[in-house]
Design a protein around this motif. Structure first.
Motif, PDB file in Angstrom:
ATOM      1  N   MET A   1      24.021  61.409  30.732  1.00  0.00           N
ATOM      2  CA  MET A   1      24.760  60.852  31.839  1.00  0.00           C
ATOM      3  C   MET A   1      24.906  59.334  31.727  1.00  0.00           C
ATOM      4  SD  MET A   1      26.145  62.777  33.922  1.00  0.00           S
ATOM      5  CE  MET A   1      26.276  63.364  35.548  1.00  0.00           C
ATOM      6  N   ALA A   2      23.908  58.679  31.137  1.00  0.00           N
ATOM      7  CA  ALA A   2      23.960  57.220  31.028  1.00  0.00           C
ATOM      8  C   ALA A   2      25.140  56.780  30.159  1.00  0.00           C
ATOM      9  CB  ALA A   2      22.649  56.677  30.480  1.00  0.00           C
ATOM     10  N   GLY A   3      25.429  57.562  29.112  1.00  0.00           N
ATOM     11  CA  GLY A   3      26.551  57.221  28.243  1.00  0.00           C
ATOM     12  C   GLY A   3      27.879  57.349  28.962  1.00  0.00           C
ATOM     13  N   ILE A   4      27.991  58.354  29.803  1.00  0.00           N
ATOM     14  CA  ILE A   4      29.223  58.569  30.552  1.00  0.00           C
ATOM     15  C   ILE A   4      29.403  57.466  31.595  1.00  0.00           C
ATOM     16  CG2 ILE A   4      30.373  60.138  32.152  1.00  0.00           C
ATOM     17  CD1 ILE A   4      29.119  62.433  30.530  1.00  0.00           C
ATOM     18  N   LYS A   5      28.312  57.056  32.246  1.00  0.00           N
ATOM     19  CA  LYS A   5      28.402  55.986  33.242  1.00  0.00           C
ATOM     20  C   LYS A   5      28.843  54.678  32.588  1.00  0.00           C
ATOM     21  CE  LYS A   5      25.894  53.518  36.797  1.00  0.00           C
ATOM     22  NZ  LYS A   5      24.653  53.322  37.520  1.00  0.00           N
ATOM     23  N   SER A   6      28.302  54.374  31.424  1.00  0.00           N
ATOM     24  CA  SER A   6      28.706  53.136  30.746  1.00  0.00           C
ATOM     25  C   SER A   6      30.161  53.206  30.289  1.00  0.00           C
ATOM     26  CB  SER A   6      27.780  52.837  29.566  1.00  0.00           C
ATOM     27  OG  SER A   6      27.872  53.851  28.596  1.00  0.00           O
ATOM     28  N   LYS A   7      30.616  54.403  29.896  1.00  0.00           N
ATOM     29  CA  LYS A   7      32.028  54.563  29.539  1.00  0.00           C
ATOM     30  C   LYS A   7      32.923  54.331  30.753  1.00  0.00           C
ATOM     31  CE  LYS A   7      31.560  57.906  25.800  1.00  0.00           C
ATOM     32  NZ  LYS A   7      31.807  59.305  25.403  1.00  0.00           N
ATOM     33  N   GLU A   8      32.517  54.892  31.901  1.00  0.00           N
ATOM     34  CA  GLU A   8      33.322  54.727  33.107  1.00  0.00           C
ATOM     35  C   GLU A   8      33.314  53.276  33.573  1.00  0.00           C
ATOM     36  OE1 GLU A   8      33.326  57.411  36.281  1.00  0.00           O
ATOM     37  OE2 GLU A   8      33.449  59.166  34.986  1.00  0.00           O
ATOM     38  N   ARG A   9      32.190  52.583  33.397  1.00  0.00           N
ATOM     39  CA  ARG A   9      32.136  51.163  33.755  1.00  0.00           C
ATOM     40  C   ARG A   9      33.123  50.377  32.897  1.00  0.00           C
ATOM     41  NH1 ARG A   9      26.866  50.197  33.590  1.00  0.00           N
ATOM     42  NH2 ARG A   9      26.629  50.274  35.831  1.00  0.00           N
ATOM     43  N   ALA A  10      33.157  50.671  31.594  1.00  0.00           N
ATOM     44  CA  ALA A  10      34.084  49.977  30.693  1.00  0.00           C
ATOM     45  C   ALA A  10      35.535  50.309  31.040  1.00  0.00           C
ATOM     46  CB  ALA A  10      33.785  50.360  29.246  1.00  0.00           C
ATOM     47  N   ILE A  11      35.798  51.557  31.390  1.00  0.00           N
ATOM     48  CA  ILE A  11      37.152  51.963  31.791  1.00  0.00           C
ATOM     49  C   ILE A  11      37.563  51.212  33.057  1.00  0.00           C
ATOM     50  CG2 ILE A  11      38.496  53.895  32.729  1.00  0.00           C
ATOM     51  CD1 ILE A  11      36.849  55.716  30.796  1.00  0.00           C
ATOM     52  N   GLY A  12      36.654  51.131  34.027  1.00  0.00           N
ATOM     53  CA  GLY A  12      36.942  50.425  35.277  1.00  0.00           C
ATOM     54  C   GLY A  12      37.210  48.954  35.050  1.00  0.00           C
ATOM     55  N   LYS A  13      36.408  48.317  34.194  1.00  0.00           N
ATOM     56  CA  LYS A  13      36.627  46.893  33.907  1.00  0.00           C
ATOM     57  C   LYS A  13      37.985  46.658  33.266  1.00  0.00           C
ATOM     58  CE  LYS A  13      31.929  45.151  33.496  1.00  0.00           C
ATOM     59  NZ  LYS A  13      30.927  44.548  32.615  1.00  0.00           N
ATOM     60  N   ARG A  14      38.347  47.526  32.338  1.00  0.00           N
ATOM     61  CA  ARG A  14      39.627  47.349  31.650  1.00  0.00           C
ATOM     62  C   ARG A  14      40.801  47.575  32.603  1.00  0.00           C
ATOM     63  NH1 ARG A  14      42.631  50.363  26.981  1.00  0.00           N
ATOM     64  NH2 ARG A  14      44.189  48.785  26.569  1.00  0.00           N
ATOM     65  N   ALA A  15      40.713  48.607  33.437  1.00  0.00           N
ATOM     66  CA  ALA A  15      41.788  48.876  34.401  1.00  0.00           C
ATOM     67  C   ALA A  15      41.900  47.735  35.408  1.00  0.00           C
ATOM     68  CB  ALA A  15      41.534  50.200  35.113  1.00  0.00           C
ATOM     69  N   ALA A  16      40.755  47.215  35.859  1.00  0.00           N
ATOM     70  CA  ALA A  16      40.768  46.094  36.800  1.00  0.00           C
ATOM     71  C   ALA A  16      41.397  44.868  36.161  1.00  0.00           C
ATOM     72  CB  ALA A  16      39.346  45.785  37.264  1.00  0.00           C
ATOM     73  N   GLN A  17      41.103  44.623  34.905  1.00  0.00           N
ATOM     74  CA  GLN A  17      41.682  43.466  34.211  1.00  0.00           C
ATOM     75  C   GLN A  17      43.188  43.633  34.038  1.00  0.00           C
ATOM     76  OE1 GLN A  17      39.742  40.757  33.417  1.00  0.00           O
ATOM     77  NE2 GLN A  17      41.727  39.809  33.150  1.00  0.00           N
TER      78      GLN A  17
END
Length: 154
Positions: free
Chosen positions: A1-17
């Motif tokens: 689950m930790a890997g998926i959370k870090s992937k979603e965090r990176a996806i969120g940062k990129r979409a926000a940018q």
């Protein structure tokens, strides 16, 4: 689950940018901001941000913030501007204070923030990327459940 959370965090940062870059380009174009040296308009650029909102296990969404001036430009404003004293500091004026009378003000709508996620491409990016990571999360839970069932049978 930790890997998926870090992937979603990176996806969120990129979409926000992506969304933030789009909004800043709109603001620069509509307000004729050509460079960072325009001191009058820098505060609106600094106040207008898009950030990813993370939950305990996944991306919850994107938070858009701007200043009062930004939302006034977006929605427009109408009302009465209060009167008062205006202090004149330049030497070309013969008196130091002028009285401004109350008057009507109507600021038109610029609709700067309409469909920012769709127009910036962040929505499509989120749909594709989160589809993959959430599918991976479901597959990980199912394989964990199958493994657990298999060990109970033995």
């Amino acid at each position: 689950m930790a890997g998926i959370k870090s992937k979603e965090r990176a996806i969120g940062k990129r979409a926000a940018q992506m969304a933030e870059n789009y909004v800043h380009s709109i603001l620069k174009r509509k307000l004729n901001i050509h460079n960072k040296g325009d001191e009058n308009n820098i505060p609106i650029l600094e106040a207008t941000r898009v950030k990813a909102k993370m939950g305990t296990h996944r991306l919850l969404g994107l938070n858009f913030t701007s200043s009062k001036v930004g939302f006034m430009l977006h929605y427009g404003a109408a009302g009465v501007r209060e009167g008062g004293n205006i202090y004149l500091r330049a030497t070309r004026y013969h008196k130091g204070i002028a009285l401004r009378k109350p008057h009507q003000v109507k600021l038109p709508q610029f609709q700067l923030f309409d469909d920012i996620y769709k127009k910036s491409g962040a929505l499509d990016y989120l749909l594709d990327s989160l589809g993959e990571t959430r599918t991976d999360a479901v597959m990980a839970k199912i394989s964990s459940l199958v493994l657990q069932l298999n060990t109970e049978d033995k």
